[in-house]
Design a protein around this motif. Structure first.
Motif, PDB file in Angstrom:
ATOM      1  N   PRO A 150     -14.932 112.727 -11.903  1.00 16.73           N
ATOM      2  CA  PRO A 150     -15.871 112.658 -10.770  1.00 16.73           C
ATOM      3  C   PRO A 150     -16.861 111.516 -10.880  1.00 16.73           C
ATOM      4  O   PRO A 150     -17.440 111.107  -9.863  1.00 16.73           O
ATOM      5  CB  PRO A 150     -16.573 114.026 -10.813  1.00 16.73           C
ATOM      6  N   ASP A 151     -17.079 110.979 -12.083  1.00 17.05           N
ATOM      7  CA  ASP A 151     -18.022 109.875 -12.231  1.00 17.05           C
ATOM      8  C   ASP A 151     -17.489 108.576 -11.646  1.00 17.05           C
ATOM      9  O   ASP A 151     -18.280 107.690 -11.303  1.00 17.05           O
ATOM     10  CB  ASP A 151     -18.358 109.665 -13.712  1.00 17.05           C
ATOM     11  N   PHE A 152     -16.187 108.440 -11.541  1.00 12.45           N
ATOM     12  CA  PHE A 152     -15.591 107.186 -11.078  1.00 12.45           C
ATOM     13  C   PHE A 152     -15.327 107.172  -9.572  1.00 12.45           C
ATOM     14  O   PHE A 152     -15.177 106.110  -8.991  1.00 12.45           O
ATOM     15  CB  PHE A 152     -14.278 106.922 -11.817  1.00 12.45           C
ATOM     16  N   GLN A 153     -15.212 108.349  -8.954  1.00 16.58           N
ATOM     17  CA  GLN A 153     -14.970 108.455  -7.516  1.00 16.58           C
ATOM     18  C   GLN A 153     -13.708 107.689  -7.111  1.00 16.58           C
ATOM     19  O   GLN A 153     -13.718 106.788  -6.284  1.00 16.58           O
ATOM     20  CB  GLN A 153     -16.172 107.945  -6.722  1.00 16.58           C
ATOM     21  N   LEU A 154     -12.608 108.075  -7.724  1.00 17.27           N
ATOM     22  CA  LEU A 154     -11.317 107.435  -7.463  1.00 17.27           C
ATOM     23  C   LEU A 154     -10.315 108.438  -6.901  1.00 17.27           C
ATOM     24  O   LEU A 154      -9.134 108.405  -7.224  1.00 17.27           O
ATOM     25  CB  LEU A 154     -10.766 106.812  -8.753  1.00 17.27           C
ATOM     26  N   GLY A 155     -10.811 109.346  -6.069  1.00 19.46           N
ATOM     27  CA  GLY A 155      -9.925 110.356  -5.506  1.00 19.46           C
ATOM     28  C   GLY A 155      -8.836 109.778  -4.637  1.00 19.46           C
ATOM     29  O   GLY A 155      -7.717 110.303  -4.578  1.00 19.46           O
TER      30      GLY A 155
ATOM     31  N   ALA B 297      -1.881 110.297 -17.494  1.00 21.36           N
ATOM     32  CA  ALA B 297      -3.054 109.558 -17.983  1.00 21.36           C
ATOM     33  C   ALA B 297      -3.850 108.976 -16.816  1.00 21.36           C
ATOM     34  O   ALA B 297      -5.087 109.068 -16.783  1.00 21.36           O
ATOM     35  CB  ALA B 297      -2.606 108.454 -18.944  1.00 21.36           C
ATOM     36  N   LEU B 298      -3.158 108.382 -15.845  1.00 17.75           N
ATOM     37  CA  LEU B 298      -3.854 107.847 -14.673  1.00 17.75           C
ATOM     38  C   LEU B 298      -4.467 108.969 -13.843  1.00 17.75           C
ATOM     39  O   LEU B 298      -5.569 108.818 -13.288  1.00 17.75           O
ATOM     40  CB  LEU B 298      -2.878 107.039 -13.823  1.00 17.75           C
ATOM     41  N   HIS B 299      -3.782 110.084 -13.745  1.00 13.92           N
ATOM     42  CA  HIS B 299      -4.297 111.208 -12.955  1.00 13.92           C
ATOM     43  C   HIS B 299      -5.605 111.722 -13.542  1.00 13.92           C
ATOM     44  O   HIS B 299      -6.557 112.013 -12.802  1.00 13.92           O
ATOM     45  CB  HIS B 299      -3.245 112.317 -12.909  1.00 13.92           C
ATOM     46  N   GLU B 300      -5.671 111.846 -14.851  1.00  9.56           N
ATOM     47  CA  GLU B 300      -6.920 112.300 -15.475  1.00  9.56           C
ATOM     48  C   GLU B 300      -8.043 111.300 -15.254  1.00  9.56           C
ATOM     49  O   GLU B 300      -9.189 111.680 -15.018  1.00  9.56           O
ATOM     50  CB  GLU B 300      -6.698 112.525 -16.971  1.00  9.56           C
ATOM     51  N   PHE B 301      -7.719 110.012 -15.309  1.00  9.22           N
ATOM     52  CA  PHE B 301      -8.749 109.000 -15.100  1.00  9.22           C
ATOM     53  C   PHE B 301      -9.234 109.008 -13.646  1.00  9.22           C
ATOM     54  O   PHE B 301     -10.438 108.912 -13.384  1.00  9.22           O
ATOM     55  CB  PHE B 301      -8.192 107.624 -15.467  1.00  9.22           C
TER      56      PHE B 301
END
Length: 1499
Positions: A320-325, A312-316
């Motif tokens: 790309p809209d959140f830029q949390l790579g 679930a965290l990986h999908e979030f």
């Protein structure tokens, strides 16, 4: 050493001298103690201070003296040691390189003892000095406290404080310099005046001058010369006032210090405030996460698997809209379901990854977790269903052979589908249609010309869509009427105009279609109505929609006729408390969605026609129908019907929210559109029964009643709104009703805590190769082959993919087929009913069971044979060349049984076609050819083939003697060769890793087994277009070793230049030059190399494909080796031949994937230009995992948007199975090699595999169709056409790669080159498909088109305007299509102008027209046609118009004409339009799109 020591010696002595001087100064300032403060209570404050200070000074002095002695002793010892060292010779030892050690421990070992002691004493001395300063400050504070007790403060001095800017500097100066002395002086003067009573007596002869007295006092008490004898209370307060006043004087030290202190204080308070806020926010978030934990389905211990939360965290984080790579990289996803989290661990784990999140991002995370909780419930439900199907497979597979008959399985599905109720059939998928049947099982005329909308995979899908569009249009028009009279007139008029409205809506269901002949007023009236597919895209932003509109949208948008409806039972589920603004639909509203879909008519005619193919299979199973089951079903219907009213009553009791709050709810609910369709998903039991027509009619009446009742109920029940945890307006937690907690059961069943999909391979998938390898390793008969077998198994990747064979289903394929048939929306009771039906209906005969067991035995025997022969081949080929000499093999085989079987072996050679001999008259056998040869020999020998084969292998094993060094060398070389092929398979369609591993294998072998330093380069043949007079082809150096890059890379070798490379190309055999300095025909790329340095050996090897055609040269030399004579020995030359062979295989493997991507891009471009409902198309390739024991992975090669623009990734992202718990449909497709229909987060996907020739999946195409349940039948058929052609192209490319089929050049443009051929392969195969379909048509199919004429008969003039316009449009369509096709075959009509006369054009529609069409090559040089003129006839008609016309001839000719136009346009721009837009690792992302105008349009 001595110099460094002498320089360091004076430093301690100097420091000691300075310290002695300081101690002497301190001793003069501090007097000797005379009396203690305790013995003399009435002593002054000064005496007290002196006493305490002297005591402290004495203690400090004693400590310093002791410390000084220690330092002197250490210094002396250091001097002695230095003196000793200086007398000896000092030798610098080399530093030791120690790996895998802690650097802190290493540094501690390297420190010298004297340095450690020195720093310890220095630290003790520094601490003593610091303590001395602290004691002085404490003493001063104590003295001040005692003084304040004796002399109280005089607050009168506070009047001097005034921070006025004008007098601030002056006042501060006076208070600091003058007034502390002047005020006591004035006080003394006044006391003298009072004492002498000068103020009372006027005539006093006492000579007393106040001015002189004051001056004397000031001189006696000058603070610069006289010590302070004490301060009064007034002076003490004045001093404090002075200090406070100095702070306000600008540009002073006190002012700056005060500002710094104030700033520090503010920052400290700010940090404290921020810390408190963070703690408060963290506690609030933890509380929200704890409440969110209850949204998940838990195992029996109340825990949830860690891998689920990580997914679930990986999908979030991947959004790309959140830029949390960066956050995604920190996730180390678990490989199993074992780690579990309870509520506290769940909260802490998520909190540790979101500590820096803002409130908005945290709210989005909560919503995402709510969606994932719902998705996880669906995952568990799907897993329960799959477990049922696994148990069913094991029950039906009574012989334990591992597969079931495919035709019998499909026949049972057809029977179950035919005897199911209407409502159940709306959930199931038609098993007579694709993807249940393969493309090859559909006749070509039916595949290309069948336009019957009733044959959709969902029953009456297009009809339901049409009726819902009409219903939406009618409701929209009725709401625009203002007066009741208009409404009444509209109701009366709607009965007579309903068919016309339906026709109008038919034209509206394609939003991109435009009609030039439609009247202006009709376009305006239809423009006011919102087509359904346009309303789908506006649903999220349209907040004022009515419940009726929402209900009708939900039917087609989601198209999820779930088991829950108005007849279902149970209270409504609670919405997640951690998700904000989720719009809940009422149960009655959902019932309207599902029943309106299930109330459509049943179509059985087409299914019975298609089912005739499997009637023979079904006849063997007697049809049994239990009346008890029918009765139980009627009872359940009655119970459900009685519960409808209670459900409606529950809905009316919901809380009604004010309008303002409801509006805000609708706005906040836009972010949670994916949750709507899954909140109230409940179970509805279905039974497998056959309903009589009378009961069917009764059910339809019930559905119609609910259809009219539900909208009124919905209008009374507004949408309810949830409160969010973090909302600022919500400060108090609402009381939670225990009855509203999310149920931990799924349709009455609890979750066991395990997922079958995670342990699928371990529990159910059996690898035949692994079992046979273990069997051989335990057999002492083949001891010499054990090490080779272990290496073979270690290099083989873990396989989880199943091969599709069209005859039988294994466990994976059977479970996936039933899951596709049932769908995701059907309750578990449907799966249970299907399971019980299969258990009764699937019956195997005794012969079939025996045949299955025999097939299993043959598979095991084949795997054992291949493994044994591969091990023998590798032992024989110890040099790793990849081939064996046939002559050598025959000589050894003829000695079997002392030559008694020689004649049988010679007889076996007559049945085998050996490869052509090489230039040296040497016949080389590859591994496959060797296996085939040995198997044919074994078949000629007497006895059981398995036993004979094992005896032959044992004979070869014992006869072939290899030393231990040869075995070790063989093992190392096999590893290097494997790495080359593995680099190609994991390269992401790039040759750079293949070049790297090839050069690594060459250099490592030269260093390990040849003691050489080599250089190497690879050159490929290219067509010489710039300088054709220097030869038709040239050799381009595409890769080389690093040292030779400046001289070799990208250089070209022509035929007129020196060199032996072209000789290797022409002869096809390697050439070895032992000493290049004596050859005379060697070309040196490094021109600066001296002739004296041109010493060494040179080896040139041809690079050949499977057809033995040379496509390049691999060259190896030893010019960089220091040895003057260093030739290549035979075993090295054979290994280099093996490297060239493996490189050729890897090279063509990568290029085959490139060609497949090129074909897919072409097919996607064709499909996107004629369809509009496909959102994105993602292409994946299957690659081995990063480790040998890991599962395969998927590489995201490219993504195509709705506009047809394809983004090809530079470095394709890797997708692992463990990260796809919520999106496992990709791996389901690749595992089973079957089509998968899935729905995730409200979006529906069609996942189609790209298969190898063996039937296994090599890639996956993911078609995202958005929120529509399914494509329209027209688009669904176009998707099938595209995939059939792409799959055929893949078979052809892979067959040519492996040599199984010969290259087939049909069009002239295919002879241009391999890259250009891949660009037109899609259109060529589609052209062949259409030509074959036209051949199968009869002459009557063409003759019927000739009756369409512009001169309408009299009986057609009385038709209505709409029908006459439709007839005129169809006539124009037929004339234009036929005229355009005739212009391809007869371009001379353009000169004569006869193409404008239909009567003359009809004469060309003859029997030979089809023959000319089938033989027509649009890329031939002699074809000269007017593309613009033909395009005007063909492209003026849309794809939808041709589809609605519904004629197979026009359908095929329309596609044929467009394909010919596309090929002709590509032929004009072959150099630019056909190049594959594939990036290398150094390029940025590449975008590709097919040229416009070469394919039919959408509208």
């Amino acid at each position: 050493m001595s110099e460094s020591a002498s320089q360091e010696d004076p430093e301690p002595s100097q420091e000691n001298g300075k310290e002695d001087k300081e101690r002497k100064e301190e001793a003069t300032e501090v007097e000797e103690p005379t009396e203690s403060s305790q013995s003399v209570p009435g002593s002054s404050a000064l005496d007290t201070r002196s006493n305490v200070a002297e005591t402290a000074a004495a203690e400090i002095k004693s400590q310093e003296i002791h410390l000084e002695g220690q330092i002197k002793t250490s210094i002396c010892s250091m001097k002695d040691s230095n003196a000793r060292v200086s007398k000896n010779l000092v030798v610098r030892k080399p530093a030791k390189v120690i790996f895998n050690l802690d650097p802190t421990a290493l540094n501690s070992n390297l420190e010298q003892p004297w340095k450690k002691n020195f720093f310890e004493r220095l630290e003790a001395r520094a601490q003593a000095m610091q303590q001395k300063i602290i004691d002085k400050d404490n003493l001063k504070k104590e003295l001040e406290k005692k003084t304040e007790k004796k002399l109280p403060r005089d607050n009168l001095a506070k009047e001097w404080f005034n921070d006025e800017d004008m007098t601030l500097n002056t006042r501060a100066y006076l208070l600091d310099k003058l007034l502390p002395t002047l005020v006591p002086g004035v006080e003394k003067m006044l006391m003298q005046v009072e004492k002498k009573q000068l103020w009372a007596e006027v005539d006093n002869t006492t000579k007393f001058n106040p001015i002189n007295h004051l001056g004397e006092y000031l001189m006696r008490n000058n603070p610069y010369y006289i010590k302070d004898s004490g301060m009064s209370g007034y002076q003490r307060v004045m001093r404090d006032v002075t200090e406070d006043l100095k702070i306000h004087v600008p540009n002073t030290t006190g002012n700056r210090i005060s500002k710094m202190k104030e700033s520090i204080k503010q920052k400290r308070e700010q940090r404290q405030c921020i810390k408190e806020v963070k703690v408060q926010v963290a506690n609030t978030r933890k509380q929200a996460l704890q409440d969110q934990f209850s949204e998940w389905i838990l195992d029996p211990k109340g825990m949830i698997p860690l891998v689920v939360i990580q997914n679930a965290l990986h999908e979030f984080f991947q959004n790309p809209d959140f830029q949390l790579g960066a956050c995604c990289k920190q996730l180390d996803i678990a490989d199993s379901m074992e780690p579990r989290l309870n509520k506290a661990e769940f909260t802490e784990y998520i909190s540790s990854h979101i500590a820096d999140f803002k409130s908005e991002m945290f709210e989005k995370l909560l919503k995402h977790l709510c969606h994932c909780a719902d998705e996880f419930q669906e995952v568990i439900k799907t897993d329960m269903r799959r477990q049922m199907f696994v148990a069913l497979f094991l029950h039906c597979d009574r012989g334990k052979v591992g597969f079931l008959d495919r035709q019998r399985t499909l026949a049972l599905l057809e029977t179950f589908y035919d005897h199911s109720s209407k409502m159940l059939r709306s959930l199931l998928r038609n098993p007579r249609q694709w993807p249940f049947i393969e493309f090859e099982e559909i006749d070509l005329p039916e595949f290309w010309g069948d336009m019957d909308n009733q044959k959709h995979i969902y029953e009456d899908f297009d009809k339901v869509l049409l009726e819902m569009n009409a219903l939406l249009s009618e409701k929209h028009a009725s709401k625009l009427l203002e007066t009741p009279e208009d409404q009444h007139n509209h109701d009366e008029h709607s009965e007579s105009t309903l068919p016309e409205q339906q026709r109008g809506t038919t034209a509206e269901q394609e939003p991109n279609r435009t009609s030039t002949e439609e009247p202006e007023q009709d376009r305006e009236s239809t423009g006011e109505k919102k087509p359904y597919r346009e309303s789908v895209t506006e649903q999220e932003t349209h907040t004022g929609s009515t419940p009726e509109q929402q209900s009708s949208r939900e039917l087609i948008i989601e198209q999820r006729p779930h088991g829950d409806s108005v007849i279902e039972q149970g209270p409504p589920q609670r919405v997640s408390s951690s998700e904000q603004g989720v719009n809940m639909e009422s149960t009655a509203e959902q019932g309207l969605h599902r029943e309106s879909l299930s109330a459509q008519g049943q179509h059985k005619g087409s299914t019975s026609e298609q089912g005739s193919r499997r009637e023979s299979v079904r006849e063997g199973r007697p049809h049994k129908e239990s009346t008890a089951e029918q009765g139980s079903h009627r009872e359940s219907e009655a119970e459900q019907g009685s519960h409808k009213r209670s459900t409606a009553e529950q809905e009316t009791t919901r809380e009604i929210i004010p309008e303002k709050q409801q509006d805000s709810t609708s706005q906040s609910g836009r972010g949670s559109i994916f949750r709507e369709s899954k909140i109230s998903r409940k179970a509805t039991s279905y039974e497998y029964i056959e309903i009589s027509p009378q009961e069917e009619r009764t059910q339809e009446q019930i559905y119609e009643e609910e259809l009219f009742v539900s909208p009124e109920m919905q209008e009374e029940v507004p949408t309810s709104r949830r409160k969010d945890y973090l909302s600022e307006t919500t400060k108090k937690e609402s009381q939670k009703d225990p009855s509203c907690e999310k149920s931990q059961e799924i349709e009455g069943k609890s979750w066991s805590g395990e997922l079958l999909t995670c342990n699928w391979k371990m529990n159910y998938i059996k690898c035949e190769d692994e079992e046979q390898a273990n069997s051989l390793l335990s057999n002492s008969r083949f001891t010499d082959l054990h090490s080779i077998i272990r290496n073979i198994q270690s290099y083989k990747q873990v396989e989880g993919r199943s091969a599709f064979n069209g005859v039988s289903f294994n466990l994976l394929q059977f479970v996936q087929l039933l899951e596709t048939f049932v769908g995701e929306d059907a309750p578990l009771s449907v799966s249970e009913t299907l399971t019980s039906f299969f258990k009764r209906g699937y019956v195997e005969t005794k012969e079939e069971k025996l045949g299955g067991l025999e097939q299993t035995r043959q598979n095991a025997s084949r795997a054992r044979r291949e493994l044994l022969l591969e091990a023998v081949f590798q032992k024989w080929d110890s040099a790793g060349s990849g081939f064996l000499d046939l002559k050598e093999v025959d000589e050894l085989l003829y000695t079997y049984k002392e030559g008694m079987e020689k004649e049988s072996m010679k007889k076996a050679k007559l049945h085998i076609q050996f490869p052509k001999p090489h230039p040296g008259q040497e016949v080389r056998l590859s591994l496959k050819q060797f296996q085939k040869y040995i198997e044919s020999v074994v078949s000629e020998l007497r006895g059981n083939e398995d036993h004979v084969l094992e005896s032959v292998v044992e004979f070869l094993m014992t006869t072939l003697e290899r030393s231990h060094i040869e075995n070790l060398r063989n093992c190392a070389r096999r590893k290097w060769l494997y790495q080359i092929q593995h680099a190609a398979e994991t390269s992401g369609v790039s040759l750079e890793p293949v070049y790297t591993e090839t050069f690594n294998a060459l250099t490592q072998d030269a260093e390990a087994h040849g003691n050489k330093k080599i250089s190497a380069h690879i050159s490929l043949l290219e067509e010489n277009q710039l300088l054709p007079d220097r030869g038709e082809a040239l050799l381009r150096n595409v890769a080389c070793t690093l040292d030779d890059a400046p001289f070799v890379l990208n250089r070209a070798l022509y035929r007129d230049m020196k060199g032996i490379s072209f000789t290797v190309v022409d002869e096809g055999k390697p050439i070895h030059v032992p000493q290049v300095q004596h050859h005379g025909n060697i070309f040196f790329w490094n021109h600066s190399l001296k002739k004296s340095d041109q010493n060494g050996s040179f080896l040139a090897l041809p690079l050949q494909d499977v057809y033995m055609r040379v496509f390049g040269v691999m060259a190896v030399d030893t010019l960089r080796d220091a040895k003057k004579i260093n030739i290549f020995v035979p075993h090295e030359i054979r290994f280099y031949q093996g490297v060239a062979n493996v490189f050729s295989t890897a090279y063509h493997y990568v290029h085959s994937r490139e060609h497949i991507l090129h074909v897919v891009i072409t097919g996607i471009g064709w499909l996107c230009d004629i369809t509009s409902d496909i959102t994105t198309i993602t292409t994946y390739f299957i690659e081995p995992g990063p480790t040998q024991d890991s599962n395969y992975v998927l590489r995201n090669m490219m993504v195509t948007g709705q506009r047809g623009l394809t983004e090809i990734h530079r470095n394709p992202p890797t997708i692992f199975r463990k990260t796809c718990i919520f999106r496992d449909f990709l791996f389901k497709c690749s595992d089973s090699s079957e089509v998968v229909l899935a729905s995730v987060c409200g979006e529906n996907h069609i996942i189609i595999p790209l298969r190898e020739r063996t039937g296994k999946a090599l890639g996956v195409l993911d078609f995202n169709i958005g929120r529509s349940k399914m494509l329209l039948y027209r688009e669904f058929k176009d998707l099938q056409k595209m995939m059939k052609v792409v799959q055929a192209a893949c078979y052809e490319i892979l067959g040519e790669l492996s040599g199984e089929i010969k290259k087939n050049y049909v069009l002239e443009i295919e002879n241009v080159g391999e890259v250009q051929r891949a660009g037109v392969l899609f259109f060529r195969i589609m052209l062949q498909e259409l030509q074959e379909s036209l051949r199968l048509l009869t002459s009557l199919d063409f003759v019927s088109l000739l009756f369409y004429d512009y001169n309408l008969p009299p009986e057609f003039t009385s038709l209505s305007d709409s029908k006459s316009q439709e007839l005129a449009a169809n006539t124009k369509l037929v004339h234009d299509i036929l005229t355009g096709v005739i212009l391809f075959i007869h371009p001379e009509l353009e000169v004569s102008g006869d193409f404008r006369n239909w009567e003359k054009c009809k004469l060309y529609v003859k029997s030979y027209l089809v023959e000319n069409i089938c033989d027509f090559d649009p890329t031939a040089k002699n074809v000269q046609v007017n593309l613009q003129l033909i395009g005007e006839h063909i492209r003026d008609h849309s794809r939808i118009e041709v589809w609605k016309f519904g004629n197979i001839v026009i359908e095929c000719l329309y596609h044929w004409a467009h394909i010919c136009l596309a090929l002709m346009e590509l032929n004009k721009t072959a150099s630019s339009a056909l190049a594959p837009p594939l990036p290398s690792r150094t390029d940025s992302c590449v975008y590709a799109k097919m040229p416009k105008g070469n394919v039919p349009g959408k509208c």
